[in-house]
Motif scaffolding. Structure first.
Motif, PDB file in Angstrom:
ATOM      1  N   ARG A  70       0.843  -1.103   0.152  1.00 29.83           N
ATOM      2  CA  ARG A  70       0.219  -0.045   0.095  1.00 29.83           C
ATOM      3  C   ARG A  70       0.919   1.343  -0.046  1.00 29.83           C
ATOM      4  N   LEU A  71       1.077   1.825  -0.996  1.00 33.06           N
ATOM      5  CA  LEU A  71       1.775   3.114  -1.397  1.00 33.06           C
ATOM      6  C   LEU A  71       1.243   4.385  -1.585  1.00 33.06           C
ATOM      7  N   GLY A  72      -0.037   4.477  -1.642  1.00 29.82           N
ATOM      8  CA  GLY A  72      -0.877   5.443  -2.247  1.00 29.82           C
ATOM      9  C   GLY A  72      -1.288   5.299  -3.481  1.00 29.82           C
ATOM     10  N   ALA A  73      -1.416   4.305  -4.073  1.00 25.84           N
ATOM     11  CA  ALA A  73      -1.756   4.318  -5.511  1.00 25.84           C
ATOM     12  C   ALA A  73      -3.235   4.408  -5.803  1.00 25.84           C
ATOM     13  N   LEU A  74      -3.496   5.158  -6.869  1.00 19.40           N
ATOM     14  CA  LEU A  74      -4.966   5.356  -6.962  1.00 19.40           C
ATOM     15  C   LEU A  74      -5.959   4.121  -6.755  1.00 19.40           C
ATOM     16  N   MET A  75      -5.499   2.930  -7.295  1.00 17.43           N
ATOM     17  CA  MET A  75      -6.220   1.736  -7.189  1.00 17.43           C
ATOM     18  C   MET A  75      -6.467   1.299  -5.735  1.00 17.43           C
ATOM     19  N   GLU A  76      -5.708   1.704  -4.638  1.00 18.35           N
ATOM     20  CA  GLU A  76      -5.998   1.479  -3.217  1.00 18.35           C
ATOM     21  C   GLU A  76      -7.139   2.011  -2.629  1.00 18.35           C
ATOM     22  N   VAL A  77      -7.500   3.374  -3.136  1.00 22.15           N
ATOM     23  CA  VAL A  77      -8.445   4.075  -2.812  1.00 22.15           C
ATOM     24  C   VAL A  77      -9.693   4.200  -3.305  1.00 22.15           C
ATOM     25  N   THR A  78      -9.726   3.391  -4.764  1.00 22.74           N
ATOM     26  CA  THR A  78     -10.956   3.331  -5.394  1.00 22.74           C
ATOM     27  C   THR A  78     -11.841   2.114  -5.699  1.00 22.74           C
ATOM     28  N   GLU A  79     -11.313   1.177  -5.137  1.00 21.60           N
ATOM     29  CA  GLU A  79     -11.863  -0.263  -5.242  1.00 21.60           C
ATOM     30  C   GLU A  79     -13.257  -0.272  -4.747  1.00 21.60           C
ATOM     31  N   TYR A  80     -13.331   0.514  -3.893  1.00 22.73           N
ATOM     32  CA  TYR A  80     -14.877   0.633  -2.973  1.00 22.73           C
ATOM     33  C   TYR A  80     -15.875   1.222  -4.168  1.00 22.73           C
ATOM     34  N   LEU A  81     -15.290   2.003  -5.200  1.00 27.54           N
ATOM     35  CA  LEU A  81     -16.242   2.686  -6.072  1.00 27.54           C
ATOM     36  C   LEU A  81     -16.337   1.633  -7.227  1.00 27.54           C
ATOM     37  N   CYS A  82     -15.521   0.967  -7.599  1.00 36.56           N
ATOM     38  CA  CYS A  82     -15.416   0.183  -8.922  1.00 36.56           C
ATOM     39  C   CYS A  82     -14.098  -0.474  -9.238  1.00 36.56           C
ATOM     40  N   PRO A  83     -14.282  -1.955 -10.016  1.00 29.97           N
ATOM     41  CA  PRO A  83     -12.895  -2.316 -10.345  1.00 29.97           C
ATOM     42  C   PRO A  83     -11.962  -1.768 -10.883  1.00 29.97           C
ATOM     43  N   THR A  84     -10.678  -1.725 -10.082  1.00 28.77           N
ATOM     44  CA  THR A  84      -9.686  -0.566 -10.580  1.00 28.77           C
ATOM     45  C   THR A  84      -8.467  -1.585 -10.946  1.00 28.77           C
ATOM     46  N   VAL A  85      -7.679  -1.276 -11.920  1.00 32.07           N
ATOM     47  CA  VAL A  85      -6.327  -1.913 -12.292  1.00 32.07           C
ATOM     48  C   VAL A  85      -5.302  -0.679 -12.779  1.00 32.07           C
ATOM     49  N   THR A  86      -4.127  -0.905 -12.184  1.00 28.88           N
ATOM     50  CA  THR A  86      -3.243  -0.167 -12.944  1.00 28.88           C
ATOM     51  C   THR A  86      -2.454  -0.604 -14.012  1.00 28.88           C
ATOM     52  N   ILE A  87      -2.338  -0.112 -15.225  1.00 35.20           N
ATOM     53  CA  ILE A  87      -1.666  -0.796 -16.256  1.00 35.20           C
ATOM     54  C   ILE A  87      -0.246  -0.071 -16.543  1.00 35.20           C
ATOM     55  N   GLU A  88       0.774  -0.925 -16.415  1.00 35.86           N
ATOM     56  CA  GLU A  88       2.169  -0.268 -16.670  1.00 35.86           C
ATOM     57  C   GLU A  88       2.291  -0.873 -18.082  1.00 35.86           C
ATOM     58  N   CYS A  89       2.244   0.106 -19.164  1.00 35.46           N
ATOM     59  CA  CYS A  89       2.475  -0.268 -20.454  1.00 35.46           C
ATOM     60  C   CYS A  89       3.799  -0.728 -21.180  1.00 35.46           C
ATOM     61  N   GLY A  90       4.801  -0.461 -20.106  1.00 32.07           N
ATOM     62  CA  GLY A  90       6.139  -0.704 -20.742  1.00 32.07           C
ATOM     63  C   GLY A  90       7.053   0.164 -20.391  1.00 32.07           C
ATOM     64  N   GLY A  91       8.302   0.384 -20.919  1.00 30.87           N
ATOM     65  CA  GLY A  91       9.426   1.530 -20.486  1.00 30.87           C
ATOM     66  C   GLY A  91       9.002   2.670 -21.324  1.00 30.87           C
ATOM     67  N   ARG A  92       9.208   3.800 -20.889  1.00 28.62           N
ATOM     68  CA  ARG A  92       8.737   5.142 -21.392  1.00 28.62           C
ATOM     69  C   ARG A  92       9.333   5.456 -22.592  1.00 28.62           C
ATOM     70  N   LEU A  93      10.488   4.599 -23.047  1.00 27.85           N
ATOM     71  CA  LEU A  93      11.273   5.005 -24.258  1.00 27.85           C
ATOM     72  C   LEU A  93      10.981   3.930 -25.267  1.00 27.85           C
ATOM     73  N   ASP A  94      10.189   2.700 -24.823  1.00 23.53           N
ATOM     74  CA  ASP A  94       9.963   1.606 -25.615  1.00 23.53           C
ATOM     75  C   ASP A  94       8.738   1.818 -26.651  1.00 23.53           C
ATOM     76  N   GLU A  95       8.966   1.632 -27.791  1.00 24.48           N
ATOM     77  CA  GLU A  95       7.717   1.799 -28.942  1.00 24.48           C
ATOM     78  C   GLU A  95       6.621   1.052 -28.528  1.00 24.48           C
ATOM     79  N   SER A  96       6.722  -0.290 -28.062  1.00 27.89           N
ATOM     80  CA  SER A  96       5.701  -1.069 -27.906  1.00 27.89           C
ATOM     81  C   SER A  96       4.850  -0.817 -27.025  1.00 27.89           C
ATOM     82  N   ALA A  97       5.512   0.030 -25.804  1.00 28.94           N
ATOM     83  CA  ALA A  97       4.518   0.679 -24.778  1.00 28.94           C
ATOM     84  C   ALA A  97       3.407   1.443 -25.500  1.00 28.94           C
ATOM     85  N   HIS A  98       3.778   2.352 -26.167  1.00 28.54           N
ATOM     86  CA  HIS A  98       2.708   3.184 -26.908  1.00 28.54           C
ATOM     87  C   HIS A  98       1.661   2.382 -27.684  1.00 28.54           C
ATOM     88  N   GLN A  99       2.077   1.304 -28.383  1.00 29.78           N
ATOM     89  CA  GLN A  99       1.274   0.417 -29.054  1.00 29.78           C
ATOM     90  C   GLN A  99       0.262  -0.428 -28.023  1.00 29.78           C
TER      91      GLN A  99
END
Length: 243
Positions: A70-99
């Motif tokens: 529990r580090l203060g992420a959004l998903m920790e405080v919104t689960e009571y509202l709706c299903p929540t997931v954090t998506i890490e798309c990949g590295g900030r310089l990885d072209e595949s992350a944008h895709q």
């Protein structure tokens, strides 16, 4: 990016406003999208696993990390509202992350039901309760091929490559200026057990993986590594590291 109270500064005011907006509109589901500072594959993070969280995850990726942290992420405080997931798309310089981000958002907005799940030939990989390998505050970190007089820990410049696949036992991660692991690192699991000795060991000044591990969120940015952690880890089977 931190949704822990108190909300008494500019980022806090924004966090409080976002939460109030979510309460007002009551969304069906919530996706919190990020990329990582280091290069690596995509994954999702949630504090629960069930068919709805699985369905949201699979719009973007085939790896779900279920965390006790529990580090203060959004998903920790919104689960009571709706299903929540954090998506890490990949590295900030990885072209595949944008895709990955673009294709996932297209599926999210076009599907009639994003919580029902879709048929897939590839199963979802679930990793449970990752631990963080953190640096002690006074540790001097650098990246390179050897220690210097100004460093306590030197990590290999190529360490980001370990974000993919399994890091096998005895893989070298770098070099350490001491034989005392706990003088440099700290790590606790969900049982509050110290697991530093289950993650790494020192031999002849080298730092090595203690066992087969799956590592993620490794960065070669020393400021982020010191402020956050060196990496997150689970056992090679995806379960929690225990003492």
């Amino acid at each position: 990016r931190c949704f822990k109270e108190p909300f008494d500064d500019e980022p806090g005011y924004l966090a409080a406003e976002i939460l109030e907006t979510l309460k007002r509109y009551k969304p069906e589901s919530l996706i919190d999208m990020h990329n990582t500072s280091g290069s690596g594959p995509s994954f999702a993070v949630a504090i629960y696993e069930d068919p709805q969280h699985d369905a949201l995850t699979e719009l973007f990726t085939k790896r779900l990390i279920v965390t006790h942290l529990r580090l203060g992420a959004l998903m920790e405080v919104t689960e009571y509202l709706c299903p929540t997931v954090t998506i890490e798309c990949g590295g900030r310089l990885d072209e595949s992350a944008h895709q990955i981000a673009w294709e996932g958002l297209n599926r999210y907005f076009r599907l009639e039901s994003v919580l029902a799940g879709q048929e897939s030939q590839e199963s979802l990989e679930v990793l449970t309760n990752p631990v963080r390998l953190e640096l002690k505050d006074d540790c001097r970190l650098r990246y390179g091929e050897k220690l210097s007089e100004e460093s306590d820990l030197c990590l290999l410049p190529s360490i980001e490559q370990l974000n993919s696949g399994i890091t096998v036992k005895d893989t070298q991660l770098g070099w350490v200026a001491t034989d005392d692991l706990k003088a440099v690192f700290s790590s606790k699991n969900s049982r509050e057990e110290c697991v530093v000795n289950e993650l790494v060991y020192i031999k002849d000044g080298g730092l090595f993986a203690k066992r087969d591990l799956k590592l993620f969120m490794i960065t070669n940015n020393p400021e982020i590594a010191k402020m956050d952690c060196l990496f997150y880890a689970v056992r090679d089977c995806g379960s929690e590291v225990v003492a």
